[in-house]
Design a protein around this motif. Structure first.
Motif, short mmCIF file in Angstrom:
data_model
loop_
_atom_site.label_atom_id
_atom_site.label_comp_id
_atom_site.label_asym_id
_atom_site.label_seq_id
_atom_site.Cartn_x
_atom_site.Cartn_y
_atom_site.Cartn_z
N TYR A 169 2.48 -13.07 -41.30
CA TYR A 169 3.74 -12.48 -40.81
C TYR A 169 3.98 -12.83 -39.34
O TYR A 169 4.14 -11.93 -38.50
N PRO A 170 4.00 -14.12 -38.99
CA PRO A 170 4.07 -14.52 -37.57
C PRO A 170 5.29 -14.01 -36.82
O PRO A 170 5.25 -13.88 -35.59
N HIS A 171 6.38 -13.72 -37.56
CA HIS A 171 7.61 -13.31 -36.88
C HIS A 171 7.83 -11.80 -36.89
O HIS A 171 8.90 -11.32 -36.51
N LEU A 172 6.79 -11.05 -37.32
CA LEU A 172 6.83 -9.60 -37.20
C LEU A 172 6.03 -9.17 -35.98
O LEU A 172 5.13 -9.86 -35.53
N LYS A 173 6.36 -7.99 -35.48
CA LYS A 173 5.61 -7.42 -34.37
C LYS A 173 4.39 -6.67 -34.92
O LYS A 173 4.37 -6.29 -36.09
N VAL A 174 3.42 -6.46 -34.06
CA VAL A 174 2.19 -5.78 -34.47
C VAL A 174 2.49 -4.44 -35.12
O VAL A 174 1.97 -4.11 -36.19
N ARG A 175 3.31 -3.65 -34.48
CA ARG A 175 3.62 -2.32 -34.99
C ARG A 175 4.31 -2.41 -36.35
O ARG A 175 4.07 -1.59 -37.24
N GLU A 176 5.16 -3.42 -36.54
CA GLU A 176 5.86 -3.58 -37.80
C GLU A 176 4.89 -3.93 -38.93
O GLU A 176 5.03 -3.44 -40.06
N VAL A 177 3.89 -4.77 -38.63
CA VAL A 177 2.90 -5.13 -39.64
C VAL A 177 2.08 -3.90 -40.04
O VAL A 177 1.84 -3.66 -41.23
N ILE A 178 1.67 -3.11 -39.07
CA ILE A 178 0.90 -1.90 -39.37
C ILE A 178 1.72 -0.93 -40.20
O ILE A 178 1.23 -0.36 -41.19
N GLN A 179 2.99 -0.75 -39.86
CA GLN A 179 3.86 0.15 -40.62
C GLN A 179 4.06 -0.37 -42.04
O GLN A 179 4.11 0.42 -43.00
N LEU A 180 4.16 -1.68 -42.20
CA LEU A 180 4.30 -2.29 -43.52
C LEU A 180 3.07 -1.97 -44.39
O LEU A 180 3.20 -1.54 -45.54
N PHE A 181 1.87 -2.16 -43.82
CA PHE A 181 0.65 -1.88 -44.56
C PHE A 181 0.53 -0.39 -44.88
O PHE A 181 0.07 -0.02 -45.97
N GLN A 182 0.95 0.47 -43.97
CA GLN A 182 0.88 1.90 -44.21
C GLN A 182 1.74 2.31 -45.40
O GLN A 182 1.39 3.22 -46.15
N ARG A 183 2.86 1.62 -45.60
CA ARG A 183 3.74 1.93 -46.73
C ARG A 183 3.21 1.35 -48.04
O ARG A 183 3.45 1.92 -49.11
N LEU A 184 2.51 0.23 -47.96
CA LEU A 184 2.03 -0.44 -49.16
C LEU A 184 0.75 0.19 -49.71
O LEU A 184 0.50 0.15 -50.92
N ILE A 185 -0.07 0.76 -48.83
CA ILE A 185 -1.36 1.33 -49.24
C ILE A 185 -1.15 2.73 -49.82
O ILE A 185 -0.43 3.55 -49.24
N VAL A 186 -1.79 3.01 -50.94
CA VAL A 186 -1.61 4.29 -51.63
C VAL A 186 -2.06 5.46 -50.77
O VAL A 186 -1.33 6.43 -50.59
N SER A 187 -3.29 5.39 -50.25
CA SER A 187 -3.81 6.47 -49.41
C SER A 187 -4.38 5.88 -48.12
O SER A 187 -5.60 5.76 -47.97
N PRO A 188 -3.51 5.51 -47.20
CA PRO A 188 -4.00 4.86 -45.97
C PRO A 188 -4.86 5.79 -45.12
O PRO A 188 -4.64 7.00 -45.10
N HIS A 189 -5.84 5.20 -44.47
CA HIS A 189 -6.70 5.96 -43.57
C HIS A 189 -5.93 6.29 -42.29
O HIS A 189 -5.10 5.51 -41.83
#
Length: 238
Positions: free
Chosen positions: A81-101
């Protein structure tokens, strides 16, 4: 308990893992040592399900079913995801993961806020490493494999990461760490496994190995590694 029995992995005719057997227990941290090409990262990928293998078995509590589902593997760098910002990538993963840590503590400790608005393509090596560590913990898995987690991090981030891992171990997580940077972190590891040419040449608890290798050329883990492999950490022969 994670049990690996007689694991064989080949790339064409090259045997990368040659009947590797090892046992890993919950609530402990294991250090995986070996020169480049020894099979460390390949073993980690097999455990995580990223690589298949020719023969042998990988079991969790005597079951080989879906072992990879409880494993989080941190790669050395993150450049997707080279054109996303760090915070955006983290937020994306948080939404995709069922029970994020909950990563708020680690987010603060590693000072991610200082570069959270940076595009992935513009991250430094240390910032990529920090992000890959954050994402590995975010997955909220029982087994966490970290590949050179301390490399490219500044001293402060190395220290806070080591303390964070110690606290996570106490929560009955199983850690397997591939690292050549061990100075100042020896008390983090319960046991050591040393790979050479696809074979486990030595494994044992820190205390047992220190008793076995009393007279070493170098102090601590570096000395044990040298006695077993004839190499200094990093793969250079002496």
């Amino acid at each position: 308990m994670l049990q690996i029995e007689n694991l064989v992995k080949k790339y064409d005719t090259n045997t990368v893992l040659d009947e590797v057997s090892a046992t890993f227990e919950e609530g402990k941290c294991y250090l995986l040592l070996g020169a480049n090409g020894a099979g460390k990262s390949t073993l980690a990928k097999c455990i995580a399900g990223d690589e298949g293998y020719e023969s042998g078995s990988i079991q969790w509590h005597n079951s080989s079913t879906n072992v990879s589902d409880i494993v989080a593997l941190q790669y050395q760098f993150f450049n997707s995801y080279p054109h996303l910002k760090v915070r955006e990538v983290i937020q994306l993963f948080q939404r995709l993961i069922v029970s994020p840590h909950d990563i708020n503590e680690l987010y603060t400790l590693l000072n991610v806020s200082s570069f959270e608005q940076t595009l992935i393509k513009n991250l430094s090596g240390g910032q990529q490493k920090t992000l890959s560590i954050i994402l590995a913990f975010l997955l909220n898995k029982k087994i966490i494999i970290l590949d050179e987690p301390f490399a490219t991090l500044d001293l402060q981030r190395k220290q806070v990461l080591a303390e964070f891992i110690k606290n996570q171990i106490h929560q009955d997580r199983l850690f397997i760490i591939i690292s050549h940077e061990i100075a100042g972190f020896e008390d983090l590891f319960d046991s050591i496994l040393i790979l050479q040419n696809g074979k486990i040449m030595e494994q044992g608890t820190m205390s047992d190995l220190k008793k076995k290798y009393k007279q070493t050329t170098f102090p601590g883990i570096e000395g044990i590694y040298f006695e077993v492999t004839g190499q200094v950490l990093g793969g250079y022969k002496k």
